[in-house]
Design an enzyme around this catalytic site. Sequence first.
Site, PDB file in Angstrom:
ATOM      1  CD  GLU A 138      -1.444   4.761   4.519  1.00  0.00           C
ATOM      2  OE1 GLU A 138      -0.927   5.622   5.268  1.00  0.00           O
ATOM      3  OE2 GLU A 138      -2.113   3.800   4.943  1.00  0.00           O
TER       4      GLU A 138
ATOM      5  CB  CYS B  41     -10.895  -1.947   0.443  1.00  0.00           C
ATOM      6  SG  CYS B  41     -10.206  -1.275  -1.084  1.00  0.00           S
TER       7      CYS B  41
ATOM      8  CB  CYS C  52      -8.968  -3.998  -3.750  1.00  0.00           C
ATOM      9  SG  CYS C  52      -7.628  -2.862  -3.335  1.00  0.00           S
TER      10      CYS C  52
ATOM     11  CD  GLU D 208      -5.717  -5.783  -1.416  1.00  0.00           C
ATOM     12  OE1 GLU D 208      -5.014  -4.770  -1.212  1.00  0.00           O
ATOM     13  OE2 GLU D 208      -6.610  -6.172  -0.648  1.00  0.00           O
TER      14      GLU D 208
ATOM     15  CB  CYS E 253      -5.270  -1.330  -1.567  1.00  0.00           C
ATOM     16  SG  CYS E 253      -6.534  -0.509  -0.598  1.00  0.00           S
TER      17      CYS E 253
ATOM     18  CG  ASN F 215      -0.461  -0.320   2.514  1.00  0.00           C
ATOM     19  OD1 ASN F 215       0.582  -0.954   2.634  1.00  0.00           O
ATOM     20  ND2 ASN F 215      -1.154   0.098   3.542  1.00  0.00           N
TER      21      ASN F 215
END
Length: 135
Positions: A47, A91, A94, A58, A56, A45
């Site tokens: 940010e 999430c 994703c 993924e 993220c 991830n």
Amino acid sequence: MLTESLLKARAVAREASNSAYIPYSQFPVGAALMLDNGQIIAGCNVENASYGLSNCAERTAIYSAIAQGHKAQEFAAMLIYMPGEKLYSPCGACRQVIAEFFDPGVMVYATCDNDTYQSWRADELLPGLFSMQQK
Ligand code: THU
């Protein structure tokens, strides 16, 4: 129990989580996108001060694979690693990206620091998804 190939993928995802850029959440996540030739593309991830722009693990792995020239048809499985003893699931954002690139039966595995895991078929993650394709 995790199989040998999932343990290998978790090691890759855990290592990738060490690269996570997480000044806001302090929550490192790693992803291991497993290709049909055995290769693994890692993601973490990343940010941003504008929180909604955070990416993220993924999506980092999937977009990295595409950027490296791989095709969705090569995507055999995805494993995510999140620290601690609790299993988390991908999430919503994703899930939409997974739906874009994964065939319906491709498996997604959630792992943590113990040897439990949870798994889903890609098409279980986002029922009623938005799609431009006639599937
Ligand atoms: N995160 C992921 O990387 N993958 C998920 O499936 C859920 C959440 C990240 C986003 C953010 O950087 C941190 O975990 C806390 O939400």
